[in-house]
Design a protein around this motif. Structure first.
Motif, PDB file in Angstrom:
ATOM      1  N   THR A 172       0.823  -1.226   0.000  1.00 51.12           N
ATOM      2  CA  THR A 172       0.000   0.000   0.000  1.00 51.12           C
ATOM      3  C   THR A 172       0.852   1.269   0.000  1.00 51.12           C
ATOM      4  N   MET A 193      -4.474  -5.073  -4.156  1.00 51.75           N
ATOM      5  CA  MET A 193      -4.594  -4.164  -3.003  1.00 51.75           C
ATOM      6  C   MET A 193      -5.249  -4.871  -1.826  1.00 51.75           C
TER       7      MET A 193
ATOM      8  N   THR C 172      -2.072   7.868   5.410  1.00 50.18           N
ATOM      9  CA  THR C 172      -1.029   7.179   4.624  1.00 50.18           C
ATOM     10  C   THR C 172      -1.460   6.889   3.187  1.00 50.18           C
ATOM     11  N   VAL C 173      -2.442   7.638   2.667  1.00 48.75           N
ATOM     12  CA  VAL C 173      -2.838   7.452   1.266  1.00 48.75           C
ATOM     13  C   VAL C 173      -1.749   8.018   0.352  1.00 48.75           C
ATOM     14  N   TYR C 175      -1.350  10.622  -2.215  1.00 48.85           N
ATOM     15  CA  TYR C 175      -1.475  10.660  -3.672  1.00 48.85           C
ATOM     16  C   TYR C 175      -0.217  11.231  -4.311  1.00 48.85           C
TER      17      TYR C 175
ATOM     18  N   THR D 168      -8.138   2.728  -4.976  1.00 52.05           N
ATOM     19  CA  THR D 168      -6.792   3.087  -4.522  1.00 52.05           C
ATOM     20  C   THR D 168      -6.840   3.892  -3.223  1.00 52.05           C
ATOM     21  N   THR D 172      -5.774   2.777   0.891  1.00 52.45           N
ATOM     22  CA  THR D 172      -4.674   3.712   1.227  1.00 52.45           C
ATOM     23  C   THR D 172      -3.447   3.525   0.340  1.00 52.45           C
ATOM     24  N   VAL D 173      -3.631   2.943  -0.864  1.00 58.48           N
ATOM     25  CA  VAL D 173      -2.500   2.827  -1.791  1.00 58.48           C
ATOM     26  C   VAL D 173      -2.168   4.208  -2.358  1.00 58.48           C
ATOM     27  N   GLY D 174      -3.166   4.881  -2.944  1.00 57.02           N
ATOM     28  CA  GLY D 174      -2.989   6.264  -3.377  1.00 57.02           C
ATOM     29  C   GLY D 174      -1.891   6.495  -4.389  1.00 57.02           C
TER      30      GLY D 174
END
Lengths: 250, 250, 250, 250
Positions: A172, A193, C172-173, C175, D168, D172-174
């Motif tokens: 992540t 994910m 903690t995303v 972008y 996404t 929380t990958v973002g």
């Protein structure tokens, strides 16, 4: 239900279990083979046409094998409706071409088989998850490469790109230097994910249970209670011998 | 196994433990020194050639020292095969030049040594993880800088960039303003991501175990059971003294 | 230590506790005020010079107040060395101008004060963390805006940008559409990331402890043990009354 | 409070519970309908004007229905102030047009209703969270599309973009390839991030509680204590029969 019907059903359950025990290794091996014939033509696009054709034939053969296995288990299952409901993912993976890469995940069962003998339940779960997630990452990298390579404005063009993307996604982190741009690639990404969350969650959970067990007052409270009970038992034993002595005296 | 063989083996285990106790501090110090001679030439590229050469000599010497330590422990180990299997990472870190930066992580054992005396097991684990992860972050920042600085289109060119990248990666934030572009840098990144998950997981797990212990019904149930047992013990004691009184009366 | 010394020390501890009880509200109010005079000139750059000057005077006055409070507590503390060690963060926040924004975090204690009365320990912890993290997010957004606005190639130029950046960072995303580019902004960001992990960790941990308590075998096992003990107590009571009856008979 | 007042209040509580039981299904159905008439015009912008108008009329009607429901429950509630405080989110969702999409989240209660009968508490919680988060993701994707489509420099222009962005974000990958640029879209994003943390947290917590229950020493310690108590009880029973035998003998 009459006694005979019960007997028949239990015999059927037994036969299904026996069948699954016997074919387990075979299916795991087939899944590993599938992983190879699925990944090879994608990873090495310069393969001669004959090899590529052989790979797709092997892939189709394994698919038929998995389908036959599903049918046999369905026939052996005592309760058909329940079997279909409990093995819905098996059916979906067989029926939908989009889920084709997931067939390789059955190889994880081989891994689990190897680990089962020697480890604690927690060690086993960790090994299973880590192994399964590594497999998931590899399959996702191959699948995303397959989906993206054809697209003009994709940014995942080599297996290195795909593997790096898989690593940033499963943890992540998501830098955004590599990401899928095609619909198929995005579906692969979404699956990965969820796998990443499962990875992090299981590791955290295993750590938490280790803490709860090894540290602190829960265990201590239990130990104190056991000590108290031991004291009490000694007390009662003393009482009993006292009484026995009294009886002897008379 | 004869009695003599058992005696020999237990003596060997003892000798190995004694050796490890004695050399522990030395190896931790060597790891700290290694960290310095590894990081210094990377962080300060304007170093005079003589200092750089001295650093690589010191680095090689420490490598030989670690290798000798591994051999001595292997010789002292009663079961060679098991020792190799249990210390596989030690061997890999020694043999693969790519894993060279990991040698510095042994410095974490020095940290652990300092903390061991005074803290609870949870405090110790947290200190160990936080300290270890800080070390991991620093080593990763240095290693990624080493890998990336040579590359034309890299975006990590100074230690500030590398440290910021390490922070965004270890916390899984991953803005994507800085990320490794070379294969070596990506391997370093992958290792750091796993470290980031471990960091978050351990902190969460420590918090969860704290909650489980200090809040709620588990502890309360234990306390209630202890109260009940105490009541019961009092009851039995009363019974015993009643009986003793009766015996006296007669 | 003589009896008098012990008496003096315990009187000192009492005096320190009394002082902290009395000044608690005042310091929380000062922290809230500090938050306002710190944030206002940053959020509204069109403020007349007089107001800005008034804000910096108020800020300096509060700083002096916090310093005086630290000194008084140091004097009242029975063990000076231990007090300095235990309140190291207080000292750092007072001494380092870079940590100036952290003074506002003391306002979180006011929040905690309000919640303390009515909630369970877990509810309280959640409220404290969520409140504290909201405060941390706001302070970080203001601080990063202060750091970035002056820079040419910054991408955080308004409070809206800064708040959005804080939200993507704390979760903690990340972008990467907004991120700090100046060293000061990056330090603020690093602090916020750690806060984000703490947020996620505490929520997860609270959920986990809720699960452990309300579900499953741990509680049940406790209940069963209590039932067993109750049965046993009844048994012993019966025994005792039997004995008493026997004594009467004679 | 007099006996009559207590009676009246308890009758009121009963009437409120009865009302909620009866209208539950209706409100869940209204929420599902709302989700449809809210999402349809956004997802298919080529809808004829009549259908769009019908959708906004239906949406308004459902809003009035929810408002009426709130009023009825307020009237039936014995303690008005407490009802308003306990159902503050209901009031906010009704009053603020920005929170309009949240009305659809009530459809999650329908999901919960379906699952309640057959599952364990943990299975139920997971199903509830996963279902609720899927719903949240869909609603957020629709809402962000609604907010972003009008903007010139937005990068979310189709439902595919919006769904990918939601995936996404919630994990929380973002990556940062898609992100909201309008204030409305950013509010939607912030809500979704919190949902993502809740998702990950609940999954982790459920896993952790599973580990704690099924593995290790806590359960074992309980079992040992139970064995000890059983031994003790046998001991006491033996004592009692011994005493009874003695009484008979005399």
């Amino acid at each position: 239900m009459s006694c005979c019907a019960v007997g028949m059903e239990s015999r059927k359950v037994e036969r299904l279990a026996k069948y699954e025990r016997r074919t387990g290794w075979l299916l795991s091996a087939a899944a590993v083979l599938f992983l190879m014939v699925y990944a090879w033509p994608i990873l090495d696009p310069g393969l001669p046409g004959g090899v590529i054709r052989a790979c797709s034939i092997a892939s189709a053969a394994i698919w038929i094998g998995f389908g036959a296995d599903y049918l046999v288990r369905l026939i052996l299952a005592p309760n058909k409706t329940r079997f279909v409901r409990d093995h819905l993912t098996d059916l979906l993976v067989l029926a939908l071409p989009l889920l084709r890469p997931l067939r390789a995940l059955r190889a994880a069962t081989a891994l689990a088989r190897l680990g089962r003998a020697s480890m604690t339940l927690r060690g086993q779960t960790i090994a299973y998850v880590v192994g399964g997630v590594a497999l998931l990452g590899f399959v996702a990298a191959v699948a995303v490469l397959d989906a993206e390579r054809g697209s003009e404005d994709a940014n995942i063009k080599t297996f290195g790109d795909a593997a790096w993307w898989a690593a940033t996604t499963i943890t992540t982190v998501g830098y955004g230097d590599r990401f899928p741009t095609t619909p198929e690639g995005k579906w692969v990404g979404a699956g990965l994910m969820v796998g990443g969350i499962a990875l992090a969650g299981t590791i955290t959970a295993a750590l938490a249970s280790w803490f709860v067990e090894h540290i602190g007052s829960v265990e201590q409270a239990g130990a104190e209670a056991q000590d108290q009970i031991a004291t009490l038992t000694a007390e009662v034993r003393a009482l009993r011998s006292q009484l026995a002595a009294e009886q002897k005296l008379r």
